[in-house]
Write a protein that holds these residues in place. Structure first.
Motif, PDB file in Angstrom:
ATOM      1  N   PHE A 362       0.902  -1.295  -0.139  1.00 16.26           N
ATOM      2  CA  PHE A 362      -0.050  -0.046   0.055  1.00 16.26           C
ATOM      3  C   PHE A 362       1.008   1.330   0.046  1.00 16.26           C
ATOM      4  O   PHE A 362       1.917   1.398   0.803  1.00 16.26           O
ATOM      5  N   THR A 363       0.702   2.002  -0.769  1.00 16.27           N
ATOM      6  CA  THR A 363       1.369   3.515  -0.939  1.00 16.27           C
ATOM      7  C   THR A 363       0.508   4.700  -0.702  1.00 16.27           C
ATOM      8  O   THR A 363      -0.754   4.587  -0.976  1.00 16.27           O
ATOM      9  N   ARG A 364       1.076   5.780  -0.349  1.00 13.94           N
ATOM     10  CA  ARG A 364       0.303   7.061  -0.159  1.00 13.94           C
ATOM     11  C   ARG A 364       1.281   7.913  -0.877  1.00 13.94           C
ATOM     12  O   ARG A 364       2.460   7.972  -0.809  1.00 13.94           O
ATOM     13  N   GLU A 365       0.704   9.336  -1.044  1.00 11.07           N
ATOM     14  CA  GLU A 365       1.451  10.276  -1.836  1.00 11.07           C
ATOM     15  C   GLU A 365       2.433  10.978  -1.039  1.00 11.07           C
ATOM     16  O   GLU A 365       3.493  11.352  -1.332  1.00 11.07           O
ATOM     17  N   ASP A 366       2.407  10.706   0.407  1.00 13.35           N
ATOM     18  CA  ASP A 366       3.287  11.368   1.136  1.00 13.35           C
ATOM     19  C   ASP A 366       4.731  10.644   1.411  1.00 13.35           C
ATOM     20  O   ASP A 366       5.632  10.742   2.216  1.00 13.35           O
ATOM     21  N   GLY A 367       4.670   9.610   0.508  1.00 15.39           N
ATOM     22  CA  GLY A 367       6.006   8.660   0.618  1.00 15.39           C
ATOM     23  C   GLY A 367       5.883   7.531   1.592  1.00 15.39           C
ATOM     24  O   GLY A 367       6.752   6.496   1.528  1.00 15.39           O
ATOM     25  N   LEU A 368       4.726   7.203   2.348  1.00 11.33           N
ATOM     26  CA  LEU A 368       4.684   6.041   3.223  1.00 11.33           C
ATOM     27  C   LEU A 368       4.104   4.968   2.547  1.00 11.33           C
ATOM     28  O   LEU A 368       3.144   4.902   1.776  1.00 11.33           O
ATOM     29  N   THR A 369       4.945   3.763   2.572  1.00 12.11           N
ATOM     30  CA  THR A 369       4.560   2.865   2.065  1.00 12.11           C
ATOM     31  C   THR A 369       4.345   1.485   3.141  1.00 12.11           C
ATOM     32  O   THR A 369       4.971   1.404   4.198  1.00 12.11           O
ATOM     33  N   ILE A 370       3.207   0.815   3.040  1.00 11.39           N
ATOM     34  CA  ILE A 370       3.012  -0.315   4.235  1.00 11.39           C
ATOM     35  C   ILE A 370       2.739  -1.657   3.311  1.00 11.39           C
ATOM     36  O   ILE A 370       2.253  -1.827   2.367  1.00 11.39           O
ATOM     37  N   ARG A 371       3.474  -2.758   4.013  1.00 14.54           N
ATOM     38  CA  ARG A 371       3.370  -4.067   3.498  1.00 14.54           C
ATOM     39  C   ARG A 371       2.680  -4.886   4.640  1.00 14.54           C
ATOM     40  O   ARG A 371       2.884  -4.603   5.795  1.00 14.54           O
ATOM     41  N   LEU A 372       1.733  -5.520   3.941  1.00 12.71           N
ATOM     42  CA  LEU A 372       0.892  -6.291   5.116  1.00 12.71           C
ATOM     43  C   LEU A 372       0.867  -7.794   4.498  1.00 12.71           C
ATOM     44  O   LEU A 372       0.645  -8.182   3.348  1.00 12.71           O
ATOM     45  N   ALA A 373       1.517  -8.570   5.242  1.00 13.98           N
ATOM     46  CA  ALA A 373       1.732 -10.130   4.951  1.00 13.98           C
ATOM     47  C   ALA A 373       1.028 -11.033   5.998  1.00 13.98           C
ATOM     48  O   ALA A 373       0.753 -10.783   7.079  1.00 13.98           O
ATOM     49  N   HIS A 374       0.490 -12.227   5.499  1.00  9.34           N
ATOM     50  CA  HIS A 374      -0.096 -13.123   6.212  1.00  9.34           C
ATOM     51  C   HIS A 374       0.732 -14.310   6.485  1.00  9.34           C
ATOM     52  O   HIS A 374       1.268 -14.811   5.714  1.00  9.34           O
TER      53      HIS A 374
END
Length: 710
Positions: A362-374
């Motif tokens: 998941f990315t956002r315009e402010d440069g923050l990236t999130i990875r969600l793993a199971h």
């Protein structure tokens, strides 16, 4: 408690037996002879295991024949509405992972003593791409049917003389002349011609692919139909069955295409085919097939199919809820496709360079990236996060990467259980062992940062939280959560996450928490940075006897207290670099959201004073800070504050920060440009002040919580 009474038992025939596959179940029963009867009794404690349970037993009847009987009943939880939860979970899973909630190869039943070892043939994140694979597969099939590959082949056949066409060979002309002379008008003659044929190895491969997919889907649909007939089986969703039937009919339509009437059976290829690797349509089917085949082979090779247990279903539902919250308008993330980077094999097992390689991004315009793993697996060989001694496999891992490449990790573990002590509380509580597990994860997972010949170890888990189906009133503020204080203090706790037809109703507190973690501050247009998180109390807990700091040279630039009414000696001490302490009100730092942890980390102070004969302010000295204390105002003397107040003064009981200094030394160059009207403060690092001569040029740190005017 179970009691089975067998009448007219003489003792000559074999005794009745509990024939359950688990020894613990068999050993829970005892036999007792009462006259000519035999009583078999036992007690079973199912704990937190819910679902259908089968109790098989056998005995010999009067005619000496063995009778086998199975008693089946459904075990329901005492504190949870299983039926409502299941419907909400099924609704969500069928929309995102229509295959995942089905278990193959007779998954283990919920019993009093067995460990559930589900046969999870479908990795969750592979199934996330299942629908996409099908769409790509069908799209490429349609492309190649519109422009099929063909080749020129020689065809030998015999025809009558009247059907001969074109230029004839000299030998054939002589043969015709001879036959006609002998009045042989009905002879047939061998001819050879080249025609375009669709019976190519590539088309045979495509036909085989369609036949295999159709066959495996058919077998799986038969298993589903058989499973729906069982009285103790969870009924398969009609939408799921309809979806599979629809795909099978589509495959049938392709197989009946006229092109495949002249295509033979696939018998392999003697060499690599450039058509399958490069030609449009064919290369798409070839690539998708190798991954799609894994699902179809598992479906078609099973002997039975059933439902996964409620705790497994709840775990994936929690995973999907977190994903849904991240994609909500309040957080504003956008999901991008993630493909795992395979770097090697160990037997049948694929190894990844990163344990979170196969995950949602998941990315956002402010440069923050999130990875969600199971269920990523952390082992002694995984990088960059590893564990020692034993492997660990948390249910859900959420990793945030900020614009400056700094990473933080949150863990969630789903437990479909409620603590028995909840009866004594206003809220449903998670079992204590779930909290113990959160402590274990945070302590066990270590981030390894290469540093030359050595490596730097650090804690990788910022927060670890259990998720459970608590029916708590989440319309109250987040602080009403029983675990709120622990979450803020140590980063360990739990959130009730209740399956509901209304998605937001059962996850308000978790959603509020994630918004608090990742929402930007309106007054700060800059992107989120690590500073905001490293100021939290939970990130500041060091080992006993040590300190936890992020900036070892954190420097506070601040204007001196107003000179009016203060002792001249006190004022001159700041102008001459002889001051031994500085004080400022706690209320003032709280007003600008200057965190206590940032203040206690300050190691140097630069204090600007008014230049004689002017309103301008200037800072010439930097003081090393020996200690930072929070004290009451009436405990400070005139030498420390420059002004005397008595106990009747309203400020006497106010809290003040007291900075105690060592000997000061001069800055490389004086700093000017301070506001003449307001009291100002900035946090920076000492090394950044080497070439700075104006306040507005100072590069701030902890900027996410920094405001200038006190």
């Amino acid at each position: 408690m179970f009691e089975l009474l067998f009448k007219h038992y003489s003792g000559s025939e074999p005794p009745p037996q509990i024939t359950h596959k688990l020894t613990a179940i068999q050993n829970a029963f005892r036999s007792k002879k009462i006259g000519n009867q035999l009583l078999v009794s036992g007690a079973l404690n199912f704990g937190n295991n819910v679902g259908w349970f089968s109790l098989p037993f056998s005995y010999h009847s009067n005619n000496k024949q063995q009778q086998n009987i199975v008693i089946k009943f459904n075990i329901l939880p005492t504190k949870m509405d299983l039926d409502s939860d299941l419907q909400a979970i099924y609704y969500r899973l069928d929309a995102d992972y229509p295959l995942w909630r089905f278990a193959f190869s007779n998954s283990t039943e919920s019993t009093a003593d067995g460990k559930r070892q589900s046969n999870n043939n479908f990795p969750l994140l592979w199934l996330a791409r299942f629908t996409g694979l099908r769409e790509k597969f069908e799209k490429n099939i349609r492309i190649l049917l519109n422009a099929p590959h063909s080749r020129l082949v020689q065809v030998d056949r015999r025809v009558k003389a009247e059907r001969l066409k074109g230029k004839l060979s000299v030998a054939l002309q002589e043969k015709l002349e001879q036959d006609f002379s002998n009045q042989h008008y009905y002879n047939s003659y061998a001819t050879r011609r080249k025609i375009l044929s669709l019976d190519t190895p590539e088309n045979r491969f495509i036909k085989m692919v369609l036949q295999h997919a159709h066959s495996q889907l058919g077998r799986f649909l038969h298993l589903v139909a058989e499973a729906n007939k069982k009285p103790d089986a969870q009924i398969f969703a009609a939408s799921f069955v309809t979806q599979l039937n629809s795909w099978q009919k589509t495959l049938e339509k392709y197989l009946y295409h006229p092109m495949f009437k002249e295509v033979g059976s696939f018998k392999g290829m003697s060499k690599e085919s450039l058509v399958l690797q490069q030609k449009t349509g064919y290369n798409g089917v070839y690539k998708v097939w190798h991954e799609l085949k894994r699902y179809l082979d598992v479906m078609g090779s099973q002997s039975s199919v059933s439902m996964k247990t409620i705790d497994e279903l709840y775990e994936v539902w929690c995973f999907l809820e977190i994903r849904r919250i991240l994609l909500s308008s309040e957080l504003g993330f956008r999901e991008v496709e993630q493909k795992p980077v395979r770097v090697g094999h160990s037997g049948p097992e694929v190894k990844f360079d990163d344990v979170l390689a196969d995950s949602y991004i998941f990315t956002r315009e402010d440069g923050l990236t999130i990875r969600l793993a199971h269920e990523p697996e952390f082992t002694e060989t995984s990088t960059p996060v590893r564990s020692w001694l034993n492997k660990h496999k948390p249910d859900i891992v959420m990793e945030a990467t900020f614009a400056d490449e700094f990473k933080l990790m949150w863990l969630f573990d789903a437990k479909y259980r409620i603590d028995n002590k909840s009866e004594d509380s206003e809220q449903d509580l998670v079992p204590a062992d779930a909290i113990y597990q959160m402590h274990r994860y945070r302590d066990a997972l270590i981030h390894i940062e290469p540093a030359g010949e050595h490596s730097h170890k650090s804690r990788s888990v910022y927060g670890a939280y259990a998720l459970y189906p608590g029916a708590n009133n989440q319309n109250k503020p987040l602080s009403a959560n029983t675990y709120s204080e622990a979450i803020d203090s140590i980063g360990i706790g739990a959130f009730p996450l209740l399956p509901s037809a209304d998605n937001d109703k059962g996850c308000i507190w978790l959603k509020t928490f994630l918004q608090k973690q990742f929402a930007t501050i309106p007054t700060t247009p800059a992107p989120l940075t690590k500073d905001r998180y490293l100021l939290e109390d939970s990130a500041r807990i060091p080992h006993h006897g040590m300190q936890q700091v992020h900036y070892p040279d954190l420097t506070m630039l601040i204007t001196a207290a107003p000179e009016q009414g203060r002792d001249q000696t006190y004022i001159d001490s700041f102008k001459q670099g002889t001051a031994v302490c500085y004080h400022t009100r706690l209320e003032a730092t709280e007003r600008i959201n200057l965190e206590k942890n940032a203040i206690t980390e300050v190691r140097y102070c630069v204090i600007a004073t008014v230049v004689a004969g002017s309103t301008e302010r200037e800072a010439k000295y930097i003081w090393p800070v020996k200690s930072v204390k929070l004290v009451q105002r009436n405990s400070l003397n005139i030498q420390q504050t420059g002004i005397k107040i008595d106990d009747s003064d309203p400020r006497a009981v106010d809290k003040y920060w007291l900075f105690e200094f060592g000997p000061a030394f001069e800055l490389p160059q004086p700093i000017t440009g301070f506001c003449t009207e307001h009291h100002e403060v900035k946090l920076t690092t000492r090394r950044s002040l080497v070439h700075i001569n104006r306040f507005d040029k100072v590069e701030p740190v902890y900027s996410a919580v920094m405001t200038y005017h006190l």
